[in-house]
Design an enzyme around this catalytic site. Structure first.
Site, PDB file in Angstrom:
ATOM      1  N   LYS A   1     -66.316 116.866 -44.329  1.00  0.00           N
ATOM      2  CA  LYS A   1     -67.711 117.237 -44.557  1.00  0.00           C
ATOM      3  C   LYS A   1     -68.576 116.825 -43.363  1.00  0.00           C
ATOM      4  O   LYS A   1     -69.414 117.590 -42.871  1.00  0.00           O
ATOM      5  CB  LYS A   1     -68.182 116.527 -45.832  1.00  0.00           C
ATOM      6  CG  LYS A   1     -69.500 116.994 -46.356  1.00  0.00           C
ATOM      7  CD  LYS A   1     -69.645 116.499 -47.799  1.00  0.00           C
ATOM      8  CE  LYS A   1     -71.073 116.210 -48.138  1.00  0.00           C
ATOM      9  NZ  LYS A   1     -71.193 115.453 -49.379  1.00  0.00           N
TER      10      LYS A   1
ATOM     11  N   GLN B   1     -78.109  67.518 -19.420  1.00  0.00           N
ATOM     12  CA  GLN B   1     -79.314  66.775 -19.044  1.00  0.00           C
ATOM     13  C   GLN B   1     -79.633  65.706 -20.100  1.00  0.00           C
ATOM     14  O   GLN B   1     -79.996  64.577 -19.772  1.00  0.00           O
ATOM     15  CB  GLN B   1     -80.484  67.745 -18.871  1.00  0.00           C
ATOM     16  CG  GLN B   1     -80.244  68.753 -17.738  1.00  0.00           C
ATOM     17  CD  GLN B   1     -81.332  69.826 -17.635  1.00  0.00           C
ATOM     18  OE1 GLN B   1     -82.241  69.900 -18.451  1.00  0.00           O
ATOM     19  NE2 GLN B   1     -81.225  70.673 -16.618  1.00  0.00           N
TER      20      GLN B   1
ATOM     21  N   PRO C   1     -76.947 110.201 -44.259  1.00  0.00           N
ATOM     22  CA  PRO C   1     -77.610 109.561 -43.112  1.00  0.00           C
ATOM     23  C   PRO C   1     -76.974 109.981 -41.779  1.00  0.00           C
ATOM     24  O   PRO C   1     -77.681 110.191 -40.789  1.00  0.00           O
ATOM     25  CB  PRO C   1     -77.413 108.065 -43.368  1.00  0.00           C
ATOM     26  CG  PRO C   1     -77.187 107.945 -44.843  1.00  0.00           C
ATOM     27  CD  PRO C   1     -76.484 109.210 -45.259  1.00  0.00           C
TER      28      PRO C   1
ATOM     29  N   LEU D   1     -74.927  98.163 -35.582  1.00  0.00           N
ATOM     30  CA  LEU D   1     -73.718  98.871 -36.009  1.00  0.00           C
ATOM     31  C   LEU D   1     -72.482  98.388 -35.255  1.00  0.00           C
ATOM     32  O   LEU D   1     -71.369  98.806 -35.547  1.00  0.00           O
ATOM     33  CB  LEU D   1     -73.861 100.368 -35.690  1.00  0.00           C
ATOM     34  CG  LEU D   1     -74.601 101.235 -36.681  1.00  0.00           C
ATOM     35  CD1 LEU D   1     -74.696 102.640 -36.137  1.00  0.00           C
ATOM     36  CD2 LEU D   1     -73.876 101.229 -38.024  1.00  0.00           C
TER      37      LEU D   1
ATOM     38  N   HIS E   1     -73.037  77.268 -17.210  1.00  0.00           N
ATOM     39  CA  HIS E   1     -72.693  77.830 -18.518  1.00  0.00           C
ATOM     40  C   HIS E   1     -71.259  78.370 -18.514  1.00  0.00           C
ATOM     41  O   HIS E   1     -71.051  79.565 -18.289  1.00  0.00           O
ATOM     42  CB  HIS E   1     -73.671  78.963 -18.863  1.00  0.00           C
ATOM     43  CG  HIS E   1     -75.037  78.463 -19.194  1.00  0.00           C
ATOM     44  ND1 HIS E   1     -75.392  78.055 -20.446  1.00  0.00           N
ATOM     45  CD2 HIS E   1     -76.128  78.294 -18.420  1.00  0.00           C
ATOM     46  CE1 HIS E   1     -76.653  77.655 -20.444  1.00  0.00           C
ATOM     47  NE2 HIS E   1     -77.125  77.789 -19.219  1.00  0.00           N
TER      48      HIS E   1
ATOM     49  N   GLN F   1     -75.468 112.861 -41.197  1.00  0.00           N
ATOM     50  CA  GLN F   1     -75.894 114.241 -40.930  1.00  0.00           C
ATOM     51  C   GLN F   1     -77.293 114.259 -40.308  1.00  0.00           C
ATOM     52  O   GLN F   1     -77.554 114.978 -39.343  1.00  0.00           O
ATOM     53  CB  GLN F   1     -75.922 115.046 -42.226  1.00  0.00           C
ATOM     54  CG  GLN F   1     -74.559 115.224 -42.877  1.00  0.00           C
ATOM     55  CD  GLN F   1     -74.688 115.957 -44.217  1.00  0.00           C
ATOM     56  OE1 GLN F   1     -75.523 116.834 -44.379  1.00  0.00           O
ATOM     57  NE2 GLN F   1     -73.861 115.592 -45.176  1.00  0.00           N
TER      58      GLN F   1
ATOM     59  N   ILE G   1     -89.121 106.120 -30.662  1.00  0.00           N
ATOM     60  CA  ILE G   1     -89.948 106.719 -29.607  1.00  0.00           C
ATOM     61  C   ILE G   1     -89.480 106.238 -28.238  1.00  0.00           C
ATOM     62  O   ILE G   1     -89.347 107.006 -27.289  1.00  0.00           O
ATOM     63  CB  ILE G   1     -91.435 106.339 -29.823  1.00  0.00           C
ATOM     64  CG1 ILE G   1     -91.968 107.045 -31.062  1.00  0.00           C
ATOM     65  CG2 ILE G   1     -92.276 106.694 -28.600  1.00  0.00           C
ATOM     66  CD1 ILE G   1     -93.402 106.704 -31.399  1.00  0.00           C
TER      67      ILE G   1
ATOM     68  N   GLU H   1     -69.398  79.066 -20.889  1.00  0.00           N
ATOM     69  CA  GLU H   1     -69.142  80.031 -21.964  1.00  0.00           C
ATOM     70  C   GLU H   1     -69.271  81.480 -21.480  1.00  0.00           C
ATOM     71  O   GLU H   1     -68.689  82.386 -22.075  1.00  0.00           O
ATOM     72  CB  GLU H   1     -70.074  79.779 -23.160  1.00  0.00           C
ATOM     73  CG  GLU H   1     -71.549  80.123 -22.974  1.00  0.00           C
ATOM     74  CD  GLU H   1     -72.387  79.021 -22.317  1.00  0.00           C
ATOM     75  OE1 GLU H   1     -71.809  78.187 -21.596  1.00  0.00           O
ATOM     76  OE2 GLU H   1     -73.616  79.021 -22.497  1.00  0.00           O
TER      77      GLU H   1
ATOM     78  N   GLY I   1     -72.252  97.988 -29.243  1.00  0.00           N
ATOM     79  CA  GLY I   1     -71.851  97.264 -28.036  1.00  0.00           C
ATOM     80  C   GLY I   1     -70.380  96.890 -28.092  1.00  0.00           C
ATOM     81  O   GLY I   1     -69.645  97.052 -27.113  1.00  0.00           O
TER      82      GLY I   1
ATOM     83  N   CYS J   1     -75.592  72.541 -19.778  1.00  0.00           N
ATOM     84  CA  CYS J   1     -76.910  72.697 -19.159  1.00  0.00           C
ATOM     85  C   CYS J   1     -77.883  71.670 -19.752  1.00  0.00           C
ATOM     86  O   CYS J   1     -77.805  70.492 -19.418  1.00  0.00           O
ATOM     87  CB  CYS J   1     -77.382  74.137 -19.327  1.00  0.00           C
ATOM     88  SG  CYS J   1     -78.543  74.625 -18.048  1.00  0.00           S
ATOM     89  N   PHE J   2     -78.749  72.074 -20.659  1.00  0.00           N
ATOM     90  CA  PHE J   2     -79.672  71.132 -21.308  1.00  0.00           C
ATOM     91  C   PHE J   2     -78.872  70.002 -21.968  1.00  0.00           C
ATOM     92  O   PHE J   2     -79.294  68.840 -21.957  1.00  0.00           O
ATOM     93  CB  PHE J   2     -80.474  71.895 -22.365  1.00  0.00           C
ATOM     94  CG  PHE J   2     -81.747  71.220 -22.792  1.00  0.00           C
ATOM     95  CD1 PHE J   2     -82.826  71.108 -21.930  1.00  0.00           C
ATOM     96  CD2 PHE J   2     -81.879  70.713 -24.078  1.00  0.00           C
ATOM     97  CE1 PHE J   2     -84.011  70.502 -22.338  1.00  0.00           C
ATOM     98  CE2 PHE J   2     -83.062  70.104 -24.494  1.00  0.00           C
ATOM     99  CZ  PHE J   2     -84.133  69.997 -23.620  1.00  0.00           C
TER     100      PHE J   2
HETATM  101  N1  GLN Z   1     -84.436  73.669 -19.743  1.00  0.00           N
HETATM  102  C1  GLN Z   1     -83.437  73.240 -18.833  1.00  0.00           C
HETATM  103  C2  GLN Z   1     -83.713  73.729 -17.423  1.00  0.00           C
HETATM  104  O1  GLN Z   1     -84.435  74.646 -17.216  1.00  0.00           O
HETATM  105  C3  GLN Z   1     -82.059  73.681 -19.261  1.00  0.00           C
HETATM  106  C4  GLN Z   1     -81.874  75.162 -19.272  1.00  0.00           C
HETATM  107  C5  GLN Z   1     -80.622  75.578 -19.970  1.00  0.00           C
HETATM  108  O2  GLN Z   1     -80.067  74.851 -20.772  1.00  0.00           O
HETATM  109  N2  GLN Z   1     -80.153  76.790 -19.707  1.00  0.00           N
HETATM  110  O3  GLN Z   1     -83.166  73.183 -16.488  1.00  0.00           O
END
Ligand code: GLN
Length: 551
Positions: free
Chosen positions: A222, A384, A189, A15, A523, A191, A147, A525, A18, A380-381
C-alpha cells in the site's frame, strides 16, 4: 564518479535519520566503496557551538576544529571517516556567506534571493571536496514541511537535474505508527509526508519506514502504491536493541542493495559485514555489568553527552561487560554527605562542562574517588575540577579555583589567552566573541615515559624504559590547568603526565598513588569507535571491572 544520496525525514523528528545515514554509509563501505557523510542543518545558528547542550545535544568537534551537529559523531563512529568543517552547514552559515558576498558587491547589483543565491550556496557546499569519494551521503536536518528546510530541499531537488542522470538518489525516512485502539499500523502519515515531498518536486527512490512492529506485506504494498515507489524500495526499519545492530538489520531488509539499484548497480560487490557481526556478538554476550556514575550538569538530556555514553559502551565492549550508567546531577553533591551515594559504583566520570553551577559537587565526587580508590576519569572540566580538588585538599591551597568562576587567590585553572598552533601563535581576548573562539580541534600531546597514561595508550606494551608516546586528541575549552602549579601539585602526588609539545599546557594529570585516577584536558570520547574503543575508555572500564571484583 561521485554519487549523491540525499536523506530527508518526515512525520516526526527523532526517527534516527542520522543513524540510518551512518548505517548506510557503513554498509556501502562494507562493499568496498568510499563514503563521506554530510549534514545540512536548517536552523539559523551559524554553528551549534553556542547552543545549549540541553536543547540541541552535544556539540561534536572535528579534527579540524569545527563545532558540529552530534549526527557527525554517529557518522564517524559507524564509518571511521573523520568529519571535517566542510561536512556540516547551517542556514545561519549559508546566509552569513551570502550576505558577506552581497556586502562585497559580488552580486554586481543583482537582487539577492533565496533562489538562486541561497540555493546555489547550498549546492556549492554539497559539491565541495568530494573528489575521490564514491558516495556522498547528505542528510537534511528537520522534517519535511518545516518552513526552514525549504531552501535545502529545493537545492537538493535542483541537484537531481544539475548532475548527470543516475548520480543522485533520494531516501525518505518516515514513521509508520501503531495505533493501539485500532490495533493497526497506519500508513497515512507516510503517504502525507511523501505527498509533501513530491509537492516540492522530490520523488523519493527509497522509503525507510521506521516502526515498532513488523509492517505486513500488504501494508508495504500500500505504501509503495500510494507513494509511487517500487515495492522493493519500501524498507522497514524496526527498532533495534543496540544502535550497533542497525547496519546488519537494515542490510537484512535490503537497504543498501536497493539504494545501489537506484544507481543502476544491480550486481554490487558482496559486503564484508564481519566487523558488525563481531560487534553484535560482543554486545549480546556480556560477562558482567559495571556501574559507572556520570557526575555532570546536563544529565536531563542524555544527548548532551552522546559521544561519552557511546565511548563507555565501547569501553564495555573491549572488556566484554555491560556498562550501566548512572547519570547524577552534580549539584546534588553540594548537600552534606550526599556524595556517599557514590558508594558501590565501580567508576566515576566527570565530563566536560561550563560555568560554576554544580562545580563544587564535581569536586566532591573527585575527592570521593581519590579517598575511596574508585577509578576516576575526568574529562576537560572534569580534569580541571580534579586539579582544584588536589590543590585544595592535598597541596593545602584552600583558595584554589578556576578563573572561569571569577578571581581567586590560587588560579590553578586559568583563562588561556595564548597558545601555539603548529608554528603560529593564537591569541584571544577576554571579551572576544563566544562563538568559535575556544581551543578547538586536534592538538598533539606528549605523554611522559613511565606514566600510567603512557601505558594506557601503549596498550600495556610500554614499560618504564619506553619513550613517552605522542598522541593527538580533540579539544574544546577556553581555560587551562596553570602550569605554574606543576611543582606544588606533583610534590603531593598529582603527576602532569601529558603536556603540549612546547611544555606550556598541561594535557593530562594522574594520581600516582591510586589504582586509576586520570584527568584529560581533551575529549577522548569524540574519537572512540565500536570497532576501535578508545584506549582511555577501555582501560577505565577495565579498572572498573577490577573494582567490581573487589567489592
Ligand atoms: N569550561 C571549561 C573551559 O572552557 C571546560 C570546557 C569543557 O569541559 N569542554 O575550559
Amino acid at each position: 564518479m561521485t554519487r549523491y544520496i540525499f536523506i530527508t525525514g518526515g512525520v516526526v523528528s527523532s526517527l534516527g535519520k542520522g543513524l540510518a545515514s551512518a548505517a548506510l554509509g557503513a554498509l556501502l563501505q562494507a562493499r568496498g566503496y568510499s563514503v563521506r557523510l554530510r549534514k545540512l542543518d536548517p536552523y539559523l545558528n551559524v554553528d551549534p557551538g553556542t547552543m545549549s547542550p540541553t536543547q540541541h545535544g552535544e556539540v561534536y568537534v572535528t579534527d579540524d576544529g569545527a563545532e558540529t551537529d552530534l549526527d557527525l559523531g554517529h557518522y564517524e563512529r559507524f564509518t571511521g571517516v573523520s568529519s571535517r568543517q566542510s561536512d556540516n552547514v547551517t542556514t545561519g552559515r549559508i546566509y552569513q556567506d551570502v550576505l558577506a558576498k552581497e556586502r562585497r558587491g559580488d552580486y554586481l547589483g543583482g537582487t539577492v534571493q533565496v533562489i538562486p543565491h541561497v540555493t546555489n550556496e547550498i549546492k556549492a557546499f554539497v559539491l565541495n571536496e568530494t573528489e575521490g569519494t564514491d558516495f556522498i551521503l547528505c542528510e537534511i536536518g528537520g522534517t519535511v514541511g518545516d518552513i526552514e528546510s525549504l531552501p535545502f530541499l529545493e537545492a537538493i531537488r535542483q541537484l537531481g537535474n544539475d548532475l548527470p542522470r543516475g548520480q543522485t538518489a533520494y531516501i525518505h525516512a518516515t514513521l509508520v505508527p501503531f495505533i493501539k485502539a485500532a490495533g493497526e499500523l497506519k500508513t497515512k502519515p507516510t503517504q502525507h509526508s511523501v505527498k509533501e515531498l513530491r509537492s516540492i518536486g522530490i520523488q523519493p527512490d527509497v522509503l525507510l519506514c521506521r516502526s515498532e512492529r513488523e509492517i505486513p506485506a500488504n501494508e508495504q504494498r500500500k505504501i509503495a502504491l500510494f507513494c509511487n515507489v517500487r515495492e522493493s524500495a519500501v524498507i522497514q526499519g524496526l527498532d533495534c536493541r543496540s544502535i550497533y545492530d542497525v547496519p546488519l538489520a537494515y542490510h537484512a531488509e535490503g537497504l543498501d542493495s536497493e539504494v545501489l539499484r537506484v544507481f543502476g548497480i544491480d550486481n554490487p560487490p558482496p559486503p564484508d559485514l564481519s566487523r558488525w557481526e563481531a560487534i553484535q556478538e560482543r554486545i549480546e554476550n556480556p560477562e558482567g555489568t559495571v556501574k559507572i556514575a556520570i557526575v555532570g550538569k546536563y544529565t536531563d538530556l542524555q544527548d548532551a553527552y552522546k559521544s561519552l555514553g557511546e565511548a563507555l559502551v565501547h569501553g564495555g565492549m573491549a572488556n566484554r561487560v555491560d556498562v550501566e550508567l548512572q547519570w547524577i546531577e552534580s549539584e546534588t553533591f553540594e548537600q552534606p554527605d550526599a556524595v556517599q551515594r557514590l558508594e558501590g559504583v565501580d567508576g566515576i566520570l566527570v565530563p566536560g562542562g561550563f560555568g560554576e553551577r554544580g562545580a563544587e559537587g564535581k569536586i566532591a565526587a573527585a575527592t570521593f574517588a581519590r579517598i575511596k580508590n574508585v577509578p576516576y576519569l575526568g574529562i576537560c572540566f572534569g580534569m580541571q575540577m580534579a586539579v582544584i580538588e588536589a590543590a585544595r585538599n592535598l597541596a593545602e591551597l584552600p583558595g584554589a579555583s578556576s578563573t572561569e568562576f571569577g578571581p581567586c587567590s590560587d588560579p590553578v585553572v586559568g583563562l588561556m589567552t595564548e597558545w601555539s598552533d603548529g608554528n603560529s601563535l593564537q591569541t584571544r581576548g577576554i571579551d572576544d566573541d563566544k562563538g568559535g573562539t575556544m581551543r578547538l580541534g586536534e592538538y598533539k600531546c606528549q605523554l611522559q615515559e613511565g606514566s600510567k597514561v603512557n601505558n594506557v595508550y601503549a596498550n600495556g606494551a610500554a614499560d618504564d624504559s619506553n619513550l613517552g608516546l605522542m598522541i593527538s586528541e580533540r579539544h574544546r575549552h577556553r581555560y587551562e590547568v596553570n602550569i605554574n602549579y606543576r611543582a606544588k601539585l606533583e610534590a603531593v602526588g598529582l603527576r602532569f603526565s601529558g603536556l603540549s609539545p612546547d611544555g606550556a599546557l598541561p594535557e593530562i594529570v594522574e594520581l600516582v598513588d591510586h589504582p586509576w585516577f586520570i584527568g584529560v584536558q581533551f575529549h577522548p570520547e569524540l574519537k572512540s569507535k565500536p570497532f576501535e574503543p578508545h584506549p582511555l575508555f577501555a582501560s577505565f572500564i577495565a579498572a572498573a571491572v577490577d573494582q567490581m571484583r573487589l567489592v
